[in-house]
Design a protein around this motif. Sequence first.
Motif, PDB file in Angstrom:
ATOM      1  N   ASN A  18       0.937  -1.408   0.035  1.00 55.64           N
ATOM      2  CA  ASN A  18      -0.020  -0.156  -0.176  1.00 55.64           C
ATOM      3  C   ASN A  18       0.982   1.360   0.228  1.00 55.64           C
ATOM      4  O   ASN A  18       0.569   2.178   0.672  1.00 55.64           O
ATOM      5  CB  ASN A  18      -0.954  -0.067   1.247  1.00 55.64           C
ATOM      6  CG  ASN A  18      -1.948  -1.207   1.152  1.00 55.64           C
ATOM      7  OD1 ASN A  18      -2.192  -1.831   0.200  1.00 55.64           O
ATOM      8  ND2 ASN A  18      -2.366  -1.414   2.414  1.00 55.64           N
ATOM      9  N   MET A  68       4.725  -6.497  -4.556  1.00 53.66           N
ATOM     10  CA  MET A  68       4.112  -5.287  -4.361  1.00 53.66           C
ATOM     11  C   MET A  68       2.657  -5.439  -4.225  1.00 53.66           C
ATOM     12  O   MET A  68       1.731  -6.010  -5.077  1.00 53.66           O
ATOM     13  CB  MET A  68       4.543  -4.359  -5.565  1.00 53.66           C
ATOM     14  CG  MET A  68       4.360  -2.931  -5.369  1.00 53.66           C
ATOM     15  SD  MET A  68       4.757  -2.217  -7.208  1.00 53.66           S
ATOM     16  CE  MET A  68       4.028  -0.597  -6.705  1.00 53.66           C
ATOM     17  N   HIS A  69       2.148  -5.309  -3.113  1.00 50.00           N
ATOM     18  CA  HIS A  69       0.849  -5.151  -2.566  1.00 50.00           C
ATOM     19  C   HIS A  69       0.249  -3.832  -2.797  1.00 50.00           C
ATOM     20  O   HIS A  69       0.341  -3.011  -1.718  1.00 50.00           O
ATOM     21  CB  HIS A  69       0.421  -5.749  -1.394  1.00 50.00           C
ATOM     22  CG  HIS A  69      -0.812  -5.851  -0.923  1.00 50.00           C
ATOM     23  ND1 HIS A  69      -1.101  -5.933   0.507  1.00 50.00           N
ATOM     24  CD2 HIS A  69      -1.997  -5.877  -1.531  1.00 50.00           C
ATOM     25  CE1 HIS A  69      -2.406  -6.028   0.606  1.00 50.00           C
ATOM     26  NE2 HIS A  69      -2.958  -6.154  -0.711  1.00 50.00           N
ATOM     27  N   GLY A  70      -0.345  -3.454  -3.992  1.00 49.27           N
ATOM     28  CA  GLY A  70      -0.823  -1.957  -4.088  1.00 49.27           C
ATOM     29  C   GLY A  70       0.233  -1.176  -4.436  1.00 49.27           C
ATOM     30  O   GLY A  70       1.494  -1.324  -3.907  1.00 49.27           O
ATOM     31  N   GLY A  71       0.141  -0.076  -4.767  1.00 47.02           N
ATOM     32  CA  GLY A  71       0.992   0.989  -4.897  1.00 47.02           C
ATOM     33  C   GLY A  71       1.203   1.483  -6.445  1.00 47.02           C
ATOM     34  O   GLY A  71       0.929   0.821  -7.339  1.00 47.02           O
ATOM     35  N   THR A 108       2.679  -8.769  -8.233  1.00 47.84           N
ATOM     36  CA  THR A 108       1.861  -7.678  -8.146  1.00 47.84           C
ATOM     37  C   THR A 108       0.488  -8.149  -7.462  1.00 47.84           C
ATOM     38  O   THR A 108       0.141  -8.647  -8.287  1.00 47.84           O
ATOM     39  CB  THR A 108       1.904  -6.587  -9.061  1.00 47.84           C
ATOM     40  OG1 THR A 108       1.506  -7.201 -10.350  1.00 47.84           O
ATOM     41  CG2 THR A 108       3.386  -5.916  -9.452  1.00 47.84           C
ATOM     42  N   TYR A 119      -2.637  -1.033  -8.179  1.00 39.06           N
ATOM     43  CA  TYR A 119      -1.181  -0.967  -8.380  1.00 39.06           C
ATOM     44  C   TYR A 119      -0.910  -0.789  -9.716  1.00 39.06           C
ATOM     45  O   TYR A 119      -1.648  -0.690 -10.840  1.00 39.06           O
ATOM     46  CB  TYR A 119      -0.425  -2.295  -8.210  1.00 39.06           C
ATOM     47  CG  TYR A 119      -1.051  -3.439  -8.883  1.00 39.06           C
ATOM     48  CD1 TYR A 119      -0.544  -3.830 -10.351  1.00 39.06           C
ATOM     49  CD2 TYR A 119      -1.623  -4.268  -8.298  1.00 39.06           C
ATOM     50  CE1 TYR A 119      -1.080  -4.600 -11.114  1.00 39.06           C
ATOM     51  CE2 TYR A 119      -2.021  -5.713  -9.083  1.00 39.06           C
ATOM     52  CZ  TYR A 119      -1.636  -5.703 -10.371  1.00 39.06           C
ATOM     53  OH  TYR A 119      -2.281  -6.783 -11.060  1.00 39.06           O
ATOM     54  N   HIS A 169      -5.856  -1.649 -12.577  1.00 37.67           N
ATOM     55  CA  HIS A 169      -4.588  -1.742 -12.325  1.00 37.67           C
ATOM     56  C   HIS A 169      -3.713  -1.831 -13.575  1.00 37.67           C
ATOM     57  O   HIS A 169      -4.025  -2.524 -14.473  1.00 37.67           O
ATOM     58  CB  HIS A 169      -4.410  -3.129 -11.589  1.00 37.67           C
ATOM     59  CG  HIS A 169      -5.188  -3.177 -10.392  1.00 37.67           C
ATOM     60  ND1 HIS A 169      -4.997  -3.118  -9.217  1.00 37.67           N
ATOM     61  CD2 HIS A 169      -6.903  -3.696 -10.298  1.00 37.67           C
ATOM     62  CE1 HIS A 169      -5.911  -3.128  -8.330  1.00 37.67           C
ATOM     63  NE2 HIS A 169      -7.027  -3.663  -9.106  1.00 37.67           N
TER      64      HIS A 169
END
Length: 212
Positions: A18, A68-71, A108, A119, A169
Amino acid sequence: TNEGNNVYAGGLIGYVSNYGRGTTYKLSSIKINFRGSSDYAVRGVQNAQSGNADYHGEGYVGGMFGMMHGGAATGLTVKGDTRDSALVYFSSTHNPNTSCVGGLIGATRVYNNNYVVSYNIKNSTVSNLHVAGRAYTDVNQGGLSSKHDLFVGGAIGVAGIAVSANLTHDISYITVENTAIESVGEKNMLTYAGGVIGGAWWEKNIAISNIY
């Protein structure tokens, strides 16, 4: 144990959660050069045994980020001297669940609707790497076999979205050059390899474009 263990290994960060929303690129203009490496640039090893059929140990290995969890990220560069000396590698000897290896990011993901995030990864490059995964399972085909898989991608191992929120995304303007991608499954392992992305799955919107 009942849960095994998860492995997150990255050339910069193992697990990003995040960090930035929408198109606010808080992870930007980051460069990693693996120079003169005679062994592993990044390596993850998962050898746990699990007694729970639905949750085995998992592995996420990336040249920049393991998971990579979100962002949002832009301007990421991972470069080796040669693809023979810069190895981004994951190995498992005992029944991993979904394992992901990427020259840029192992995976991701957005897991559930409690996190209203998306993401976005764009304008990023991978070059002169060897991205590889090797895994083993002794579970027979049928039943649990679909839970044991290995994804390897030149840039991203898996792009996944396990939520129904109406977010887009985005993965765009990604370049992979002079990079070897290798996915090796032993016994009953299901293995996948992609020049840029090893695998993609989603419940809602994903946009993949301008990939080289």
